[in-house]
Write a protein that holds these residues in place. Structure first.
Motif, PDB file in Angstrom:
ATOM      1  N   UNK A 127       0.837  -1.202   0.000  1.00 16.90           N
ATOM      2  CA  UNK A 127       0.000   0.000   0.000  1.00 16.90           C
ATOM      3  C   UNK A 127       0.868   1.246   0.000  1.00 16.90           C
ATOM      4  N   UNK A 128       1.914   1.249   0.828  1.00 13.59           N
ATOM      5  CA  UNK A 128       2.821   2.406   0.866  1.00 13.59           C
ATOM      6  C   UNK A 128       3.522   2.592  -0.476  1.00 13.59           C
ATOM      7  N   UNK A 129       3.961   1.497  -1.081  1.00 15.06           N
ATOM      8  CA  UNK A 129       4.655   1.588  -2.371  1.00 15.06           C
ATOM      9  C   UNK A 129       3.715   2.092  -3.463  1.00 15.06           C
ATOM     10  N   UNK A 130       2.479   1.601  -3.479  1.00 12.73           N
ATOM     11  CA  UNK A 130       1.505   2.083  -4.462  1.00 12.73           C
ATOM     12  C   UNK A 130       1.195   3.559  -4.249  1.00 12.73           C
ATOM     13  N   UNK A 131       1.050   3.959  -3.007  1.00 14.43           N
ATOM     14  CA  UNK A 131       0.722   5.350  -2.701  1.00 14.43           C
ATOM     15  C   UNK A 131       1.851   6.290  -3.108  1.00 14.43           C
ATOM     16  N   UNK A 132       3.074   5.794  -3.097  1.00 13.96           N
ATOM     17  CA  UNK A 132       4.213   6.637  -3.440  1.00 13.96           C
ATOM     18  C   UNK A 132       4.363   6.837  -4.952  1.00 13.96           C
ATOM     19  N   UNK A 133       3.661   6.052  -5.744  1.00 14.58           N
ATOM     20  CA  UNK A 133       3.746   6.202  -7.199  1.00 14.58           C
ATOM     21  C   UNK A 133       3.103   7.509  -7.635  1.00 14.58           C
ATOM     22  N   UNK A 134       3.596   8.109  -8.711  1.00 14.97           N
ATOM     23  CA  UNK A 134       2.890   9.266  -9.279  1.00 14.97           C
ATOM     24  C   UNK A 134       1.476   8.849  -9.693  1.00 14.97           C
ATOM     25  N   UNK A 135       0.541   9.784  -9.676  1.00 14.07           N
ATOM     26  CA  UNK A 135      -0.871   9.482  -9.937  1.00 14.07           C
ATOM     27  C   UNK A 135      -1.070   8.751 -11.258  1.00 14.07           C
ATOM     28  N   UNK A 136      -0.360   9.150 -12.299  1.00  9.06           N
ATOM     29  CA  UNK A 136      -0.539   8.515 -13.609  1.00  9.06           C
ATOM     30  C   UNK A 136      -0.131   7.049 -13.564  1.00  9.06           C
ATOM     31  N   UNK A 138       0.060   5.172 -10.778  1.00  7.51           N
ATOM     32  CA  UNK A 138      -0.844   4.489  -9.850  1.00  7.51           C
ATOM     33  C   UNK A 138      -2.151   4.121 -10.561  1.00  7.51           C
ATOM     34  N   UNK A 139      -2.691   5.057 -11.332  1.00  9.24           N
ATOM     35  CA  UNK A 139      -3.932   4.788 -12.059  1.00  9.24           C
ATOM     36  C   UNK A 139      -3.722   3.689 -13.096  1.00  9.24           C
ATOM     37  N   UNK A 140      -2.601   3.738 -13.801  1.00  9.14           N
ATOM     38  CA  UNK A 140      -2.312   2.738 -14.830  1.00  9.14           C
ATOM     39  C   UNK A 140      -2.164   1.352 -14.215  1.00  9.14           C
ATOM     40  N   UNK A 141      -1.413   1.258 -13.123  1.00  6.22           N
ATOM     41  CA  UNK A 141      -1.235  -0.029 -12.435  1.00  6.22           C
ATOM     42  C   UNK A 141      -2.578  -0.563 -11.938  1.00  6.22           C
ATOM     43  N   UNK A 142      -3.390   0.316 -11.364  1.00  5.46           N
ATOM     44  CA  UNK A 142      -4.686  -0.121 -10.844  1.00  5.46           C
ATOM     45  C   UNK A 142      -5.599  -0.611 -11.962  1.00  5.46           C
ATOM     46  N   UNK A 143      -5.615   0.090 -13.075  1.00 10.29           N
ATOM     47  CA  UNK A 143      -6.463  -0.347 -14.185  1.00 10.29           C
ATOM     48  C   UNK A 143      -5.987  -1.680 -14.754  1.00 10.29           C
ATOM     49  N   UNK A 144      -4.678  -1.884 -14.783  1.00 12.87           N
ATOM     50  CA  UNK A 144      -4.128  -3.121 -15.343  1.00 12.87           C
ATOM     51  C   UNK A 144      -4.338  -4.302 -14.390  1.00 12.87           C
ATOM     52  N   UNK A 145      -3.937  -4.131 -13.123  1.00 12.13           N
ATOM     53  CA  UNK A 145      -3.964  -5.259 -12.191  1.00 12.13           C
ATOM     54  C   UNK A 145      -5.275  -5.405 -11.429  1.00 12.13           C
ATOM     55  N   UNK A 146      -5.900  -4.309 -11.063  1.00 12.63           N
ATOM     56  CA  UNK A 146      -7.111  -4.408 -10.250  1.00 12.63           C
ATOM     57  C   UNK A 146      -8.370  -4.457 -11.100  1.00 12.63           C
ATOM     58  N   UNK A 147      -8.399  -3.699 -12.179  1.00 14.84           N
ATOM     59  CA  UNK A 147      -9.588  -3.683 -13.042  1.00 14.84           C
ATOM     60  C   UNK A 147      -9.456  -4.649 -14.210  1.00 14.84           C
ATOM     61  N   UNK A 148      -8.271  -5.245 -14.376  1.00 16.62           N
ATOM     62  CA  UNK A 148      -8.032  -6.279 -15.379  1.00 16.62           C
ATOM     63  C   UNK A 148      -8.272  -5.786 -16.813  1.00 16.62           C
ATOM     64  N   UNK A 149      -7.889  -4.535 -17.079  1.00 15.33           N
ATOM     65  CA  UNK A 149      -8.017  -3.990 -18.436  1.00 15.33           C
ATOM     66  C   UNK A 149      -6.747  -4.286 -19.233  1.00 15.33           C
ATOM     67  N   UNK A 150      -6.901  -4.381 -20.537  1.00 14.27           N
ATOM     68  CA  UNK A 150      -5.750  -4.582 -21.412  1.00 14.27           C
ATOM     69  C   UNK A 150      -5.037  -3.250 -21.614  1.00 14.27           C
ATOM     70  N   UNK A 151      -3.844  -3.304 -22.176  1.00 16.82           N
ATOM     71  CA  UNK A 151      -3.079  -2.085 -22.467  1.00 16.82           C
ATOM     72  C   UNK A 151      -3.887  -1.172 -23.390  1.00 16.82           C
ATOM     73  N   UNK A 152      -4.518  -1.737 -24.402  1.00 12.42           N
ATOM     74  CA  UNK A 152      -5.311  -0.935 -25.336  1.00 12.42           C
ATOM     75  C   UNK A 152      -6.498  -0.270 -24.630  1.00 12.42           C
ATOM     76  N   UNK A 153      -7.153  -1.007 -23.728  1.00 11.40           N
ATOM     77  CA  UNK A 153      -8.281  -0.430 -23.002  1.00 11.40           C
ATOM     78  C   UNK A 153      -7.825   0.687 -22.071  1.00 11.40           C
ATOM     79  N   UNK A 154      -6.686   0.503 -21.426  1.00  9.78           N
ATOM     80  CA  UNK A 154      -6.147   1.545 -20.548  1.00  9.78           C
ATOM     81  C   UNK A 154      -5.789   2.777 -21.368  1.00  9.78           C
ATOM     82  N   UNK A 155      -5.187   2.553 -22.527  1.00 13.67           N
ATOM     83  CA  UNK A 155      -4.834   3.683 -23.402  1.00 13.67           C
ATOM     84  C   UNK A 155      -6.087   4.472 -23.771  1.00 13.67           C
ATOM     85  N   UNK A 156      -7.159   3.775 -24.082  1.00  9.68           N
ATOM     86  CA  UNK A 156      -8.411   4.464 -24.412  1.00  9.68           C
ATOM     87  C   UNK A 156      -8.986   5.173 -23.197  1.00  9.68           C
ATOM     88  N   UNK A 157      -8.928   4.529 -22.047  1.00 10.66           N
ATOM     89  CA  UNK A 157      -9.498   5.112 -20.831  1.00 10.66           C
ATOM     90  C   UNK A 157      -8.751   6.369 -20.400  1.00 10.66           C
TER      91      UNK A 157
END
Length: 191
Positions: A127-136, A138-157
């Motif tokens: 949690x501390x390591x994730x919080x220390x990431x820049x917002x962009x 952190x959002x990208x990691x969360x969309x990839x690992x937590x929301x299970x989106x593909x790279x293309x879907x994240x790029x669109x989002x």
């Protein structure tokens, strides 16, 4: 693209909501509102501003759902709408993002992704390591690992090129690995 049961169910709800089924729209909103709120929290770092952005995003989603031609594109489309609303909020309010507060204010949810990642590691350092990431990142990691989106879907989002998503993931993974390898006494866990 991997199509699991949850994605297929979301596609069904989108198609039914587009056809005018109010119950389907309500169910879609119940499933996606927490995800969109968490996404806004990651981007804005402020719970109130995130709630406003998510609500404004839902109003846009309700108005534009009939124009969404492919129900499979709903996740990226909805996340992109909320991303735009967050950008509007940043421009309007000029608020500074606070990474620690954003993560601390992120609501607990029964989503399998968030708990699965915490179950595989000691939660506090992660949690501390994730919080220390820049917002962009952190959002990208969360969309990839937590929301299970593909790279293309994240790029669109996030309205960035796929290469930018890959770069953000690479840098975030490196920062997370480095942060998690260092033990509290200053040494490394894997020594």
């Amino acid at each position: 693209m991997r199509r699991d049961a949850a994605r297929v169910f979301d596609e069904y709800l989108v198609a039914a909501a587009r056809a005018g089924d109010r119950a389907a729209f309500d169910r879609l909103a119940a499933r996606w509102a927490p995800r969109l709120y968490r996404h806004a929290c990651r981007l804005l770092g402020d719970a109130e501003a995130a709630e406003d952005a998510a609500q404004e995003g839902w109003a846009d989603i309700a108005r534009g759902l009939s124009r969404l031609e492919d129900a499979a594109l709903f996740p990226a489309w909805a996340l992109r709408i909320v991303t735009r609303r967050c950008a509007d909020g940043i421009r309007r309010g000029g608020r500074e993002r606070r990474a620690w507060e954003a993560l601390a204010r992120e609501p607990e949810s029964p989503d399998r992704g968030a708990h699965a990642i915490e179950a595989r590691a000691d939660g506090a350092p992660l949690v501390r390591a994730l919080a220390a990431l820049p917002a962009e990142q952190r959002a990208t990691v969360a969309l990839f690992y937590l929301e299970d989106l593909s790279v293309a879907e994240i790029a669109a989002a996030l309205a960035v090129p796929a290469g930018t998503v890959k770069t953000r993931l690479m840098h975030a993974r490196r920062k997370l690995r480095d942060a998690l390898e260092v033990c509290p006494e200053g040494g490394k866990y894997n020594d």
